[in-house]
Design a protein around this motif. Structure first.
Motif, short mmCIF file in Angstrom:
data_model
loop_
_atom_site.label_atom_id
_atom_site.label_comp_id
_atom_site.label_asym_id
_atom_site.label_seq_id
_atom_site.Cartn_x
_atom_site.Cartn_y
_atom_site.Cartn_z
N HIS A 3 11.58 81.52 69.93
CA HIS A 3 11.11 81.95 68.62
C HIS A 3 11.37 80.86 67.58
CE1 HIS A 3 10.34 86.17 69.70
NE2 HIS A 3 11.36 86.04 70.53
N THR A 4 10.38 80.60 66.76
CA THR A 4 10.49 79.62 65.69
C THR A 4 11.45 80.13 64.62
OG1 THR A 4 8.21 78.92 66.06
CG2 THR A 4 9.20 78.36 63.92
N TYR A 5 12.29 79.23 64.11
CA TYR A 5 13.19 79.58 63.02
C TYR A 5 12.41 79.56 61.70
CZ TYR A 5 17.37 79.30 65.94
OH TYR A 5 18.32 79.53 66.90
N ILE A 6 12.32 80.72 61.07
CA ILE A 6 11.55 80.87 59.84
C ILE A 6 12.48 81.27 58.70
CG2 ILE A 6 9.66 82.08 58.68
CD1 ILE A 6 8.44 82.66 61.41
N LEU A 7 12.37 80.57 57.58
CA LEU A 7 13.09 80.95 56.36
C LEU A 7 12.05 81.21 55.28
CD1 LEU A 7 15.85 81.32 54.96
CD2 LEU A 7 15.68 78.94 54.21
N HIS A 8 11.86 82.49 54.95
CA HIS A 8 10.95 82.86 53.87
C HIS A 8 11.67 82.62 52.53
CE1 HIS A 8 7.94 84.74 56.47
NE2 HIS A 8 8.96 85.18 57.18
N MET A 9 11.02 81.89 51.64
CA MET A 9 11.64 81.52 50.37
C MET A 9 10.93 82.23 49.23
SD MET A 9 12.30 77.46 51.19
CE MET A 9 13.85 77.35 50.29
N PHE A 10 11.65 83.15 48.58
CA PHE A 10 11.11 83.92 47.46
C PHE A 10 11.70 83.41 46.16
CE2 PHE A 10 11.10 87.94 50.40
CZ PHE A 10 10.09 87.38 51.15
N THR A 11 10.85 83.22 45.16
CA THR A 11 11.34 82.76 43.86
C THR A 11 10.48 83.34 42.74
OG1 THR A 11 11.78 80.85 42.44
CG2 THR A 11 9.96 80.64 43.98
N PRO A 12 11.10 83.71 41.61
CA PRO A 12 10.32 84.13 40.44
C PRO A 12 9.71 82.93 39.69
CG PRO A 12 12.66 84.29 39.98
CD PRO A 12 12.54 83.94 41.42
N ALA A 13 10.10 81.73 40.08
CA ALA A 13 9.61 80.52 39.42
C ALA A 13 8.20 80.16 39.91
CB ALA A 13 10.56 79.36 39.68
N GLN A 14 7.61 79.15 39.26
CA GLN A 14 6.26 78.72 39.65
C GLN A 14 6.27 77.90 40.93
OE1 GLN A 14 4.90 76.63 36.07
NE2 GLN A 14 3.53 78.34 35.64
N HIS A 15 7.40 77.30 41.26
CA HIS A 15 7.48 76.41 42.42
C HIS A 15 8.74 76.71 43.23
CE1 HIS A 15 4.31 74.06 40.51
NE2 HIS A 15 5.06 74.01 39.42
N ILE A 16 8.63 76.50 44.53
CA ILE A 16 9.80 76.52 45.39
C ILE A 16 10.59 75.24 45.14
CG2 ILE A 16 10.60 76.48 47.80
CD1 ILE A 16 9.41 79.15 46.97
N SER A 17 11.90 75.32 45.10
CA SER A 17 12.73 74.15 44.85
C SER A 17 12.66 73.15 46.01
CB SER A 17 14.19 74.58 44.67
OG SER A 17 15.06 73.47 44.79
N PRO A 18 12.23 71.90 45.77
CA PRO A 18 12.25 70.90 46.83
C PRO A 18 13.64 70.67 47.40
CG PRO A 18 10.89 70.14 45.00
CD PRO A 18 11.62 71.38 44.53
N PHE A 19 14.66 70.79 46.54
CA PHE A 19 16.04 70.63 47.00
C PHE A 19 16.35 71.66 48.08
CE2 PHE A 19 20.57 71.27 47.03
CZ PHE A 19 21.13 70.05 46.72
N ASP A 20 15.99 72.92 47.81
CA ASP A 20 16.28 73.98 48.78
C ASP A 20 15.46 73.81 50.05
OD1 ASP A 20 18.13 75.19 47.08
OD2 ASP A 20 16.60 76.43 46.11
N VAL A 21 14.23 73.35 49.93
CA VAL A 21 13.40 73.09 51.11
C VAL A 21 14.05 72.03 51.99
CG1 VAL A 21 11.19 72.18 51.93
CG2 VAL A 21 11.24 73.83 50.04
#
Length: 298
Positions: A3-21
């Motif tokens: 199974h592929t390791y998947i991390l769904h990233m939810f944010t109220p901001a307009q962009h996902i943080s590149p740092f967190d990615v």
């Protein structure tokens, strides 16, 4: 079938943080789908959409990360996601809005270590947090208060702004927080006169405490600063300082890169912990603080 390791990233901001990615990819997650501009009312549906498509073994390779810039909203989203799940449809959850949870954890853990080196504990200390209305300042305040410190948030917007943030944060997380003004030099110096611990969590590139201000901090034991952009947030605290004597005081200083290293190690370990766990985890600033302390004790 693997199974592929998947991390769904939810944010109220307009962009996902590149740092967190970047952090998540380095922790071993293979797919990092992001949902942006997410409201609290959408968390239940998104969480259930993520959990119903995989078998229990697949869910062990699935997690949700909650970002944004609001420390209280992230905590509410984390609680909402947890409430949306039920056995056997459970995945691991982690919140770290703008890195505030892991940064605050690294900051307070570093202060605890510096106090322990002086034969003291955080409990009973007067902690003043400059820039205390932001996400890092609020969570650092909660962690310090939970450890038994007498905590006051300070704001350049004045006492009313600091009091509003202290009341909202204290009520949400079940701690008692005080407030002081940071609107002018006189107010800052009055706050420093009673401080045992000083935390600078203001905006990058803003010096909130000058060398002259520090002459009023007669009780100061530890000064910690998360600002890595010149000038330093606390005069005399270098970015690499790690419990280094602070000129003109009896305190030691902890700089942004020293705290940043603890923050990085903490976030990395929490992300890896989720990926390796066979049982679902819920990771917030409490777990981040425990992880930061464990790292510093190694």
């Amino acid at each position: 079938m693997s199974h592929t390791y998947i991390l769904h990233m939810f944010t109220p901001a307009q962009h996902i943080s590149p740092f967190d990615v970047n952090m998540a990819a380095d922790a071993g997650y293979q797919l990092l789908p992001g949902c942006t501009e997410v409201g609290l009312d959408q968390i239940t549906a998104l969480t259930q959409d993520a959990i119903f498509s995989r078998s229990p073994k697949g869910l062990a390779h699935t997690a949700i990360f909650i970002g944004g810039r609001d420390a209280i909203l992230a905590a509410d989203m984390l609680d909402q996601a947890r409430a949306a799940m039920f056995k056997p449809f459970m995945v691991s959850l982690m919140a770290d809005p703008s890195g505030a949870y892991t940064t605050a954890a690294g900051m307070v853990a570093s202060v605890v270590a510096a106090l322990q080196a002086q034969g003291q504990a955080l409990a009973g200390q007067r902690v003043v947090i400059m820039g205390g209305t932001g996400p890092v300042g609020r969570i650092a305040a909660v962690l310090a208060a939970q450890a038994g410190a007498d905590v006051a948030l300070s704001s350049h917007g004045g006492l009313a702004s600091a009091s509003k943030a202290a009341e909202a944060t204290g009520q949400r997380f079940g701690v008692r927080l005080g407030a002081v003004s940071g609107a002018d030099r006189e107010a800052v110096r009055a706050a420093l006169a009673g401080a045992d611990v000083l935390l600078a969590c203001a905006a990058a590139g803003v010096q909130v405490v000058t060398a002259q201000d520090l002459t009023h901090a007669k009780r100061l034991k530890v000064a910690a600063d998360v600002n890595a952009v010149p000038p330093e947030g606390i005069a005399g605290v270098g970015v690499k300082d790690n419990a280094k004597p602070l000129a003109g005081t009896q305190a030691v200083g902890i700089g942004a890169l020293a705290i940043g290293n603890v923050k990085y190690q903490t976030q990395n370990r929490l992300l890896k912990r989720m990926a390796a766990s066979d049982t679902p985890l819920v990771l917030s600033f409490t777990e981040a603080f425990e992880t930061a302390q464990a790292y510093l004790q190694e």
